[in-house]
Design an enzyme around this catalytic site. Structure first.
Site, short mmCIF file in Angstrom:
data_model
loop_
_atom_site.label_atom_id
_atom_site.label_comp_id
_atom_site.label_asym_id
_atom_site.label_seq_id
_atom_site.Cartn_x
_atom_site.Cartn_y
_atom_site.Cartn_z
N GLU A 178 -6.99 4.55 7.73
CA GLU A 178 -7.04 5.95 7.25
C GLU A 178 -8.10 6.72 6.73
O GLU A 178 -8.32 7.81 6.73
CB GLU A 178 -5.52 6.28 6.63
N HIS A 228 -9.66 1.11 4.67
CA HIS A 228 -8.24 1.17 5.32
C HIS A 228 -8.65 2.24 6.59
O HIS A 228 -9.34 3.01 6.50
CB HIS A 228 -7.21 2.02 4.41
N LYS A 259 0.37 4.40 -0.29
CA LYS A 259 -0.50 5.48 0.25
C LYS A 259 -0.32 6.67 -0.59
O LYS A 259 -0.09 6.49 -1.83
CB LYS A 259 -0.14 5.73 1.79
N SER A 276 3.46 -2.10 10.38
CA SER A 276 4.87 -2.07 10.57
C SER A 276 5.38 -3.46 10.46
O SER A 276 6.45 -4.00 11.01
CB SER A 276 5.04 -1.65 12.05
N ASN A 285 0.90 -1.32 0.01
CA ASN A 285 0.02 -0.09 -0.02
C ASN A 285 0.94 1.13 0.03
O ASN A 285 1.36 1.44 1.05
CB ASN A 285 -0.81 0.02 1.39
N GLU A 340 -5.42 -4.83 10.42
CA GLU A 340 -4.36 -3.99 10.70
C GLU A 340 -4.65 -3.03 12.13
O GLU A 340 -5.40 -2.21 11.92
CB GLU A 340 -4.40 -3.08 9.72
N GLY A 371 2.41 2.15 10.65
CA GLY A 371 3.39 3.22 10.59
C GLY A 371 3.89 3.76 11.93
O GLY A 371 4.70 4.66 12.07
#
Ligand code: PEP
Length: 253
Positions: free
Chosen positions: A100, A98, A12, A214, A10, A168, A174
């Site tokens: 985000e 996702h 992003k 991560s 991904n 996730e 991250g």
């Protein structure tokens, strides 16, 4: 039950034209030379790079995916992209839900299910992301949250062939932090049970559940060799050819 490992990147909102092409080409070349034959590769660049990335990976074993889509086929949806448009561009996959997008764009389970359903209808495979926040984890609500998200955001037309789940934990994305291997396996096994309840045992046994958060070469072996982990959804480490391929080399097949 053998489920083919999927190593998905991904990207992003990263990469411009030149470095995006270099990255896509690098993944395609190294995947051919080094990576295990029976593992699948997917890159999900931003919309702006899909066409260039498609050319860069042409003829390779690397597949193309997008990071989001609208649920409508066309119409007055400024700034959005439909599943059919992604299919036209050569995408085989699209990520939906996702964290985000759930956080920054206030996406609900209901909306995510509509997107996933429309993408499947259009002939795409979907990666549906789920996962708990740090607060939810501290309150021992991980399984409850994942159950609610699966029940709400996995559509009725999902099958093991057209759908992949990505677990996730939001606090691991991250941050360099990861759950223990035991925690990851426990959550993945619980997710498989919920999928069984929703879509039946046959789908649950065959559906791939990726871990994301991560993942990097140094922890990939431990994570990818867990019985219910069928690959990875990789953010930061997918932006470096060497790390992305090294992660695939650590997989169990
Ligand atoms: C992601 O955003 O899907 C992700 C897993 O990111 P990272 O690997 O950077 O934690």
């Amino acid at each position: 039950m053998v489920r083919k490992t999927l190593i998905a990147g991904n990207w992003k909102m990263n990469c411009h034209l030149e470095d995006g092409i270099t990255l896509a080409k690098g993944v395609a070349q190294e995947a051919k030379k080094r990576a295990r034959k029976d593992c699948e590769f997917l890159i999900c660049p931003p919309f702006t790079l899909l066409m260039a990335a498609k050319k860069a990976i042409k003829g390779s074993r690397v597949m193309l995916g997008a990071q989001d889509c609208h649920f409508a086929a066309s119409g007055a949806h400024t700034g959005d992209v439909s599943p059919q448009m992604l299919k036209d561009l050569g995408c085989q996959y699209v990520i939906v839900g996702h964290s985000e997008r759930r956080t920054n764009h206030y996406e609900s389970d209901e909306l995510i299910a509509k997107k996933a359903s429309a993408a499947i209808e259009a002939g795409l495979k979907v990666i549906i992301c789920i996962g708990e926040t740090e607060k939810e984890r501290d309150e021992n609500k991980t399984i409850e949250v994942c159950t609610t998200q699966i029940m709400g955001s996995v559509p009725e037309n999902a099958t093991a062939q057209n759908t992949v789940i990505a677990y996730e934990p939001v606090w691991a994305i991250g941050t360099g932090k990861t759950p223990t291997s035991q925690d990851v396996e426990d959550v993945h096994a619980a997710i498989r049970k919920v999928i069984s309840k929703k879509l039946g045992r046959a789908n649950a046994n065959k559906m791939r559940i990726l871990y994301g958060g991560s993942m990097k070469p140094s922890n990939a072996k431990e994570l990818l060799n867990l019985p219910d982990v069928d690959g990875g959804l990789i953010g930061g480490a997918s932006l470096k050819v060497e790390d992305f391929i090294a992660i695939s080399e650590a997989s169990k097949q």
